[in-house]
Design a protein around this motif. Structure first.
Motif, PDB file in Angstrom:
ATOM      1  N   ARG B  63      39.887  27.076  46.288  1.00  0.00           N
ATOM      2  CA  ARG B  63      39.016  28.104  46.338  1.00  0.00           C
ATOM      3  C   ARG B  63      40.836  29.198  45.918  1.00  0.00           C
ATOM      4  O   ARG B  63      40.656  30.101  45.579  1.00  0.00           O
ATOM      5  CB  ARG B  63      39.321  28.660  48.203  1.00  0.00           C
ATOM      6  CG  ARG B  63      38.054  28.064  48.425  1.00  0.00           C
ATOM      7  CD  ARG B  63      37.630  28.301  50.171  1.00  0.00           C
ATOM      8  NE  ARG B  63      36.332  27.297  50.273  1.00  0.00           N
ATOM      9  CZ  ARG B  63      36.175  26.965  51.018  1.00  0.00           C
ATOM     10  NH1 ARG B  63      37.602  26.191  51.965  1.00  0.00           N
ATOM     11  NH2 ARG B  63      34.964  26.207  51.580  1.00  0.00           N
ATOM     12  N   HIS B  64      42.066  28.590  46.555  1.00  0.00           N
ATOM     13  CA  HIS B  64      42.703  29.144  45.788  1.00  0.00           C
ATOM     14  C   HIS B  64      43.457  29.494  44.383  1.00  0.00           C
ATOM     15  O   HIS B  64      43.307  30.871  43.401  1.00  0.00           O
ATOM     16  CB  HIS B  64      44.236  28.783  46.588  1.00  0.00           C
ATOM     17  CG  HIS B  64      45.572  29.280  45.733  1.00  0.00           C
ATOM     18  ND1 HIS B  64      47.151  28.713  46.125  1.00  0.00           N
ATOM     19  CD2 HIS B  64      46.321  30.488  45.318  1.00  0.00           C
ATOM     20  CE1 HIS B  64      47.483  29.377  45.685  1.00  0.00           C
ATOM     21  NE2 HIS B  64      47.444  30.890  45.787  1.00  0.00           N
ATOM     22  N   ALA B  67      40.772  32.280  43.574  1.00  0.00           N
ATOM     23  CA  ALA B  67      41.066  33.496  43.904  1.00  0.00           C
ATOM     24  C   ALA B  67      42.162  33.885  42.900  1.00  0.00           C
ATOM     25  O   ALA B  67      41.901  35.221  42.196  1.00  0.00           O
ATOM     26  CB  ALA B  67      41.202  33.740  45.089  1.00  0.00           C
ATOM     27  N   THR B  70      39.979  35.618  39.492  1.00  0.00           N
ATOM     28  CA  THR B  70      39.800  36.387  39.747  1.00  0.00           C
ATOM     29  C   THR B  70      40.072  37.184  39.336  1.00  0.00           C
ATOM     30  O   THR B  70      40.213  38.898  38.741  1.00  0.00           O
ATOM     31  CB  THR B  70      38.711  36.070  40.988  1.00  0.00           C
ATOM     32  OG1 THR B  70      37.652  35.465  41.233  1.00  0.00           O
ATOM     33  CG2 THR B  70      38.081  36.872  40.929  1.00  0.00           C
ATOM     34  N   GLY B  99      31.165  29.834  47.702  1.00  0.00           N
ATOM     35  CA  GLY B  99      31.804  31.371  47.849  1.00  0.00           C
ATOM     36  C   GLY B  99      31.852  32.266  47.529  1.00  0.00           C
ATOM     37  O   GLY B  99      29.972  32.354  47.475  1.00  0.00           O
ATOM     38  N   TRP B 103      32.350  34.376  41.495  1.00  0.00           N
ATOM     39  CA  TRP B 103      32.834  33.382  41.728  1.00  0.00           C
ATOM     40  C   TRP B 103      32.201  32.522  39.890  1.00  0.00           C
ATOM     41  O   TRP B 103      32.341  31.976  39.671  1.00  0.00           O
ATOM     42  CB  TRP B 103      33.662  32.342  42.839  1.00  0.00           C
ATOM     43  CG  TRP B 103      34.496  32.331  43.314  1.00  0.00           C
ATOM     44  CD1 TRP B 103      35.523  34.030  42.873  1.00  0.00           C
ATOM     45  CD2 TRP B 103      35.157  32.394  44.589  1.00  0.00           C
ATOM     46  NE1 TRP B 103      36.569  33.456  44.009  1.00  0.00           N
ATOM     47  CE2 TRP B 103      36.035  32.883  44.771  1.00  0.00           C
ATOM     48  CE3 TRP B 103      34.804  30.740  45.095  1.00  0.00           C
ATOM     49  CZ2 TRP B 103      37.199  32.022  45.392  1.00  0.00           C
ATOM     50  CZ3 TRP B 103      35.218  30.691  46.072  1.00  0.00           C
ATOM     51  CH2 TRP B 103      36.465  31.088  46.428  1.00  0.00           C
TER      52      TRP B 103
END
Lengths: 250, 250
Positions: B63-64, B67, B70, B99, B103
């Protein structure tokens, strides 16, 4: 000059997937041996002798390579993908086992590469992200009954599967039988990735459910990935992602 | 700046086994993310931000990375071996699935690599030269019963097997159970290759028969290759060759 033999994997097609280890061996070689389309993937240079052979001559090719290395040549046997996966490494060791004792004293190195199923999986997402198996569907060198038995047990074990050599002009029916067998064991929405000529200009990736799969979707340049029951699809604009999660709940 | 995310395989350890495709992605990255020992394998340079995480945090790490991409960063998530084999690619797609919708619009590429079992097989000869399977022996993310069932069916199918994560300090018993299970199904002379830290200075290859295998022969840096019933050994001065022939007689 002390001869040696390397059995090198050229990866699935793109030069950017050839390891530096393999490139170094190719640069140092005096002789290249392999199936003609693979030998032609390697650039020529002064002093490099190229031995191109037909597809069905693996054992003769291996013996030729061993004889050249014995004579002091620096020989690279080229395979596509990884040389240890349905490729030339086994043929070379079969030749060593049945050959003269001095072949056992040669320096023989296997140089790994990116095998077709891993390149195909990377293009589709991560369909081989959990336990999986690799099965060669060609019955040139083993009985069809063994292939069918392995497919059935692999489906019972709920492995994802990579199917190499699914279909060729001389074996038009095996892949149709494979799909029928899978339909007996797996749900109709089981995900299948047909990955053709990955990393080449002719690359084509197609994702279908088992109910919609047909034999014509595979040819001799295709590797077929069968998801496990846990494999899922992420829909999006453009090609979907197919992945198998890392965890299986108790 | 348009962000992107690549999930890259660093191979088993030796830099000469990293593909040029991966090297290019590392050269263009603004951010590296991964388990600390893998991030440390990549040389630093001005402007490259390194995010080192603990081993059990795959989903947070994914997820990091998403992000950051993004936000316009060029992010490489590093795995050892191939990212699609018991590594980070599945975790990233799990994170994408659960998510935010945007994404799914990101550019995500999986860059394949030389996975541990193929590097290990190359060092031993060609033990995976016929049909085979890959099983992760860690029961952190799946029940032990499923592992046992897959091992048993794989042995019945007479696959060669590559066993990842055979043993760790927190799971001292699973590999002992694996050996016991294999002894119920396979002959005592079944060949086993213990391949530790392949292509690193700590590399050690040991070939034994199933009757002589003990749990202590594996640790968390070992991949274990179990031959099929057809796998053979070529004795010689120095390390023996282990290979599985290409053909199975009818």
């Amino acid at each position: 000059m002390t001869g040696w033999l390397a059995i090198a994997g050229l990866g699935p097609g793109d030069e950017a997937l050839i390891t530096p280890e393999v490139t170094l061996a190719l640069d140092r070689a005096t002789d290249l041996i392999g199936y003609a389309p693979y030998v032609r993937r390697v650039g020529g240079r002064a002093g490099l002798v190229r031995h191109e052979t037909d597809n069905r001559e693996e054992l003769d090719r291996a013996r030729h390579a061993l004889a050249l290395a014995t004579a002091g040549r620096r020989v690279v046997v080229v395979s596509s993908g990884d040389p240890g996966v349905f490729a030339m490494a086994s043929a070379v060791f079969e030749a060593v086992e049945s050959g003269p004792a001095h072949w056992r004293a040669l320096e023989i190195r296997v140089l790994p590469g990116v095998t077709a199923m891993l390149a195909a999986a990377a293009r589709a997402g991560a369909p081989l992200g959990h336990d999986f198996c690799a099965i060669n569907l060609s019955d040139n060198l083993k009985p069809w009954d063994l292939i069918a038995r392995r497919l059935r047990l692999a489906a019972e074990a709920d492995f994802a599967m990579a199917l190499y050599n699914p279909r060729s002009a001389s074996r038009p029916d095996g892949f149709a039988r494979t799909l029928n067998l899978l339909r007996e064991v797996c749900a109709p929405d089981r995900l299948i990735v047909f990955a053709r000529a990955v990393s080449t200009p002719e690359e084509r990736i197609r994702v279908v459910e088992l109910r919609d799969a047909t034999p014509e979707m595979a040819d001799m340049r295709t590797v077929v990935l069968i998801g496990s029951s846990a494999t899922r699809l992420i829909a999006r604009d453009g090609a979907p992602y197919v992945f198998t999660p890392r965890s299986v709940p108790a």
